[in-house]
Scaffold this motif. Structure first.
Motif, PDB file in Angstrom:
ATOM      1  N   PHE A 111       0.819  -1.197   0.000  1.00  0.00           N
ATOM      2  CA  PHE A 111       0.000   0.000   0.000  1.00  0.00           C
ATOM      3  C   PHE A 111       0.859   1.255   0.000  1.00  0.00           C
ATOM      4  N   GLY A 112       0.366   2.300  -0.638  1.00  0.00           N
ATOM      5  CA  GLY A 112       1.116   3.551  -0.762  1.00  0.00           C
ATOM      6  C   GLY A 112       1.137   4.357   0.520  1.00  0.00           C
ATOM      7  N   GLY A 113       2.129   4.091   1.347  1.00  0.00           N
ATOM      8  CA  GLY A 113       2.292   4.893   2.553  1.00  0.00           C
ATOM      9  C   GLY A 113       1.302   4.579   3.655  1.00  0.00           C
ATOM     10  N   ASP A 114       0.532   3.512   3.488  1.00  0.00           N
ATOM     11  CA  ASP A 114      -0.421   3.100   4.520  1.00  0.00           C
ATOM     12  C   ASP A 114      -1.308   4.271   4.957  1.00  0.00           C
ATOM     13  N   ASP A 115      -1.843   4.987   3.963  1.00  0.00           N
ATOM     14  CA  ASP A 115      -2.650   6.170   4.267  1.00  0.00           C
ATOM     15  C   ASP A 115      -4.147   5.907   4.223  1.00  0.00           C
ATOM     16  N   GLY A 116      -4.531   4.638   4.047  1.00  0.00           N
ATOM     17  CA  GLY A 116      -5.943   4.299   4.039  1.00  0.00           C
ATOM     18  C   GLY A 116      -6.678   4.701   2.786  1.00  0.00           C
ATOM     19  N   LYS A 117      -5.944   4.973   1.712  1.00  0.00           N
ATOM     20  CA  LYS A 117      -6.564   5.433   0.476  1.00  0.00           C
ATOM     21  C   LYS A 117      -6.678   4.339  -0.597  1.00  0.00           C
ATOM     22  N   ASP A 118      -6.115   3.169  -0.323  1.00  0.00           N
ATOM     23  CA  ASP A 118      -6.227   2.066  -1.293  1.00  0.00           C
ATOM     24  C   ASP A 118      -7.619   1.455  -1.177  1.00  0.00           C
ATOM     25  N   THR A 119      -8.344   1.444  -2.275  1.00  0.00           N
ATOM     26  CA  THR A 119      -9.777   1.146  -2.236  1.00  0.00           C
ATOM     27  C   THR A 119     -10.156   0.013  -3.178  1.00  0.00           C
ATOM     28  N   TRP A 120     -11.140  -0.771  -2.745  1.00  0.00           N
ATOM     29  CA  TRP A 120     -11.739  -1.807  -3.593  1.00  0.00           C
ATOM     30  C   TRP A 120     -13.249  -1.576  -3.613  1.00  0.00           C
ATOM     31  N   ILE A 121     -13.811  -1.569  -4.805  1.00  0.00           N
ATOM     32  CA  ILE A 121     -15.251  -1.360  -4.968  1.00  0.00           C
ATOM     33  C   ILE A 121     -15.935  -2.681  -5.297  1.00  0.00           C
ATOM     34  N   GLU A 226     -19.560   8.594 -11.925  1.00  0.00           N
ATOM     35  CA  GLU A 226     -19.556   9.839 -11.152  1.00  0.00           C
ATOM     36  C   GLU A 226     -19.166   9.582  -9.701  1.00  0.00           C
ATOM     37  N   LYS A 227     -19.654   8.501  -9.140  1.00  0.00           N
ATOM     38  CA  LYS A 227     -19.320   8.181  -7.744  1.00  0.00           C
ATOM     39  C   LYS A 227     -17.846   7.808  -7.620  1.00  0.00           C
ATOM     40  N   LYS A 233     -11.176  12.164  -6.665  1.00  0.00           N
ATOM     41  CA  LYS A 233     -10.918  13.558  -6.321  1.00  0.00           C
ATOM     42  C   LYS A 233     -10.638  13.728  -4.836  1.00  0.00           C
ATOM     43  N   GLU A 234     -11.104  12.780  -4.032  1.00  0.00           N
ATOM     44  CA  GLU A 234     -10.820  12.814  -2.594  1.00  0.00           C
ATOM     45  C   GLU A 234      -9.502  12.117  -2.258  1.00  0.00           C
ATOM     46  N   GLY A 235      -8.803  11.672  -3.302  1.00  0.00           N
ATOM     47  CA  GLY A 235      -7.475  11.100  -3.096  1.00  0.00           C
ATOM     48  C   GLY A 235      -7.419   9.589  -2.983  1.00  0.00           C
ATOM     49  N   TYR A 236      -8.556   8.919  -3.190  1.00  0.00           N
ATOM     50  CA  TYR A 236      -8.564   7.464  -3.087  1.00  0.00           C
ATOM     51  C   TYR A 236      -7.998   6.831  -4.349  1.00  0.00           C
ATOM     52  N   ARG A 237      -7.252   5.760  -4.166  1.00  0.00           N
ATOM     53  CA  ARG A 237      -6.713   4.974  -5.274  1.00  0.00           C
ATOM     54  C   ARG A 237      -7.591   3.741  -5.437  1.00  0.00           C
ATOM     55  N   ILE A 238      -8.344   3.681  -6.522  1.00  0.00           N
ATOM     56  CA  ILE A 238      -9.247   2.550  -6.741  1.00  0.00           C
ATOM     57  C   ILE A 238      -8.443   1.420  -7.369  1.00  0.00           C
ATOM     58  N   GLY A 251     -16.775   3.251 -18.162  1.00  0.00           N
ATOM     59  CA  GLY A 251     -17.062   4.666 -17.969  1.00  0.00           C
ATOM     60  C   GLY A 251     -15.782   5.431 -17.736  1.00  0.00           C
ATOM     61  N   PHE A 252     -15.805   6.366 -16.786  1.00  0.00           N
ATOM     62  CA  PHE A 252     -14.602   7.118 -16.447  1.00  0.00           C
ATOM     63  C   PHE A 252     -14.254   6.901 -14.971  1.00  0.00           C
ATOM     64  N   ALA A 253     -13.082   7.402 -14.566  1.00  0.00           N
ATOM     65  CA  ALA A 253     -12.565   7.158 -13.209  1.00  0.00           C
ATOM     66  C   ALA A 253     -12.583   5.660 -12.910  1.00  0.00           C
ATOM     67  N   MET A 254     -12.110   4.888 -13.879  1.00  0.00           N
ATOM     68  CA  MET A 254     -12.122   3.431 -13.731  1.00  0.00           C
ATOM     69  C   MET A 254     -11.040   2.966 -12.767  1.00  0.00           C
ATOM     70  N   SER A 255     -11.204   1.766 -12.241  1.00  0.00           N
ATOM     71  CA  SER A 255     -10.230   1.186 -11.329  1.00  0.00           C
ATOM     72  C   SER A 255      -8.980   0.765 -12.092  1.00  0.00           C
TER      73      SER A 255
END
Length: 269
Positions: A111-121, A226-227, A233-238, A251-255
């Motif tokens: 994980f990138g710096g263990d900042d809690g931004k690595d996300t799974w949808i 959009e979601k 934009k909030e800094g999360y890495r999907i 769509g856009f903002a894909m994982s």
């Protein structure tokens, strides 16, 4: 001598592409699909049950790879095929394969710096929860999708977990990903959806996003894009996205990587 050789070559060329020999060198004409109807060409040398199985396997492949969309119902001749697939080992094996590949990928980097931004949808329906009991009563895709009937099923809150997806969900949580559930279900089904998820074994997600009234006019692809864009934009890495519909993934903002679960019953744009 040169004239003799030229005549010989011309004769062989003509023979090789004559009507009597062409079938040995040309692949059979492929199956032709028009929306949800199946039309098999005369050159396909299969008949009876073998023909139906071959045609429906080809149709399912085209549907799963997003080469057939848009479509509303499965071909009538494939009703038995789709039901047998969903009730048989093939569907389970396909689900397990997707889950295993996703687990390997999820475990493949730090994980990138263990900042809690690595996300799974995760999508919910046909991704975490199975609505197969409902579909068995409605033709497994043979009927046009009815939102009113489906909503009544959702309100029962009894959809079982898809076991391979539950294993992936638990693995992703253990690895430390932020888990976001992004579903096309409406906001008025939040309470029953939470109850159903918990009863099926899904716990401790970080966010549950449903459609608000403002989202009702949007396609699934636009709504979910959009979601995801808001998350980015909030800094999360999907890092990953699991869904049974292409509209969950495109769509856009894909994982960074998407995992398509099998679903031969419906196409939802």
């Amino acid at each position: 001598m040169r004239m003799f050789v030229s005549l010989l070559v011309l004769s062989l060329f003509s023979l090789a592409f004559s009507n009597e020999n062409a079938s040995s060198y040309i692949l059979p004409r492929p199956l032709i699909f028009e929306t949800h109807e199946l039309k098999s060409a005369a050159a396909v040398d299969v008949d009876g049950d073998d023909s139906v199985n071959a045609n429906c396997t080809s149709w399912r492949f085209a549907a799963e790879t997003n080469n057939l969309a848009p479509w509303k119902t499965i071909p009538a001749e494939c009703a038995g095929y789709v039901k047998d697939y969903l009730m048989g080992k093939g569907y389970v094996v396909d689900l397990e394969r997707v889950s295993e590949e996703a687990k390997v990928y999820a475990s493949s980097f730090g994980f990138g710096g263990d900042d809690g931004k690595d996300t799974w949808i995760f999508d919910i329906d046909e991704t975490l929860l199975s609505n197969l009991p409902y579909y068995l009563e409605h033709g497994c895709g043979l009927e046009v999708f009815d939102h009113t009937k489906f909503d009544k099923w959702v309100e029962k809150g009894v959809a079982p977990a898809i076991a391979p997806s539950l294993k992936l969900y638990e693995k992703v949580k253990d690895l430390g990903y932020k888990v976001i559930l992004l579903t096309g279900r409406r906001e008025n089904h939040r309470v029953i959806t939470i109850e159903n998820l918990i009863n099926a074994g899904f716990n401790n997600w970080d966010a549950l996003i449903l459609r608000s009234l403002d989202d009702d006019h949007k396609t699934a692809t636009i709504f979910k894009s959009e979601k995801r864009d808001e998350m980015v934009k909030e800094g999360y890495r999907i890092r990953g996205n699991s869904g049974d519909q292409w509209s969950d993934l495109l769509g856009f903002a894909m994982s960074e990587r998407s995992f398509k679960l099998p679903n031969p019953m419906y196409y939802i744009p």
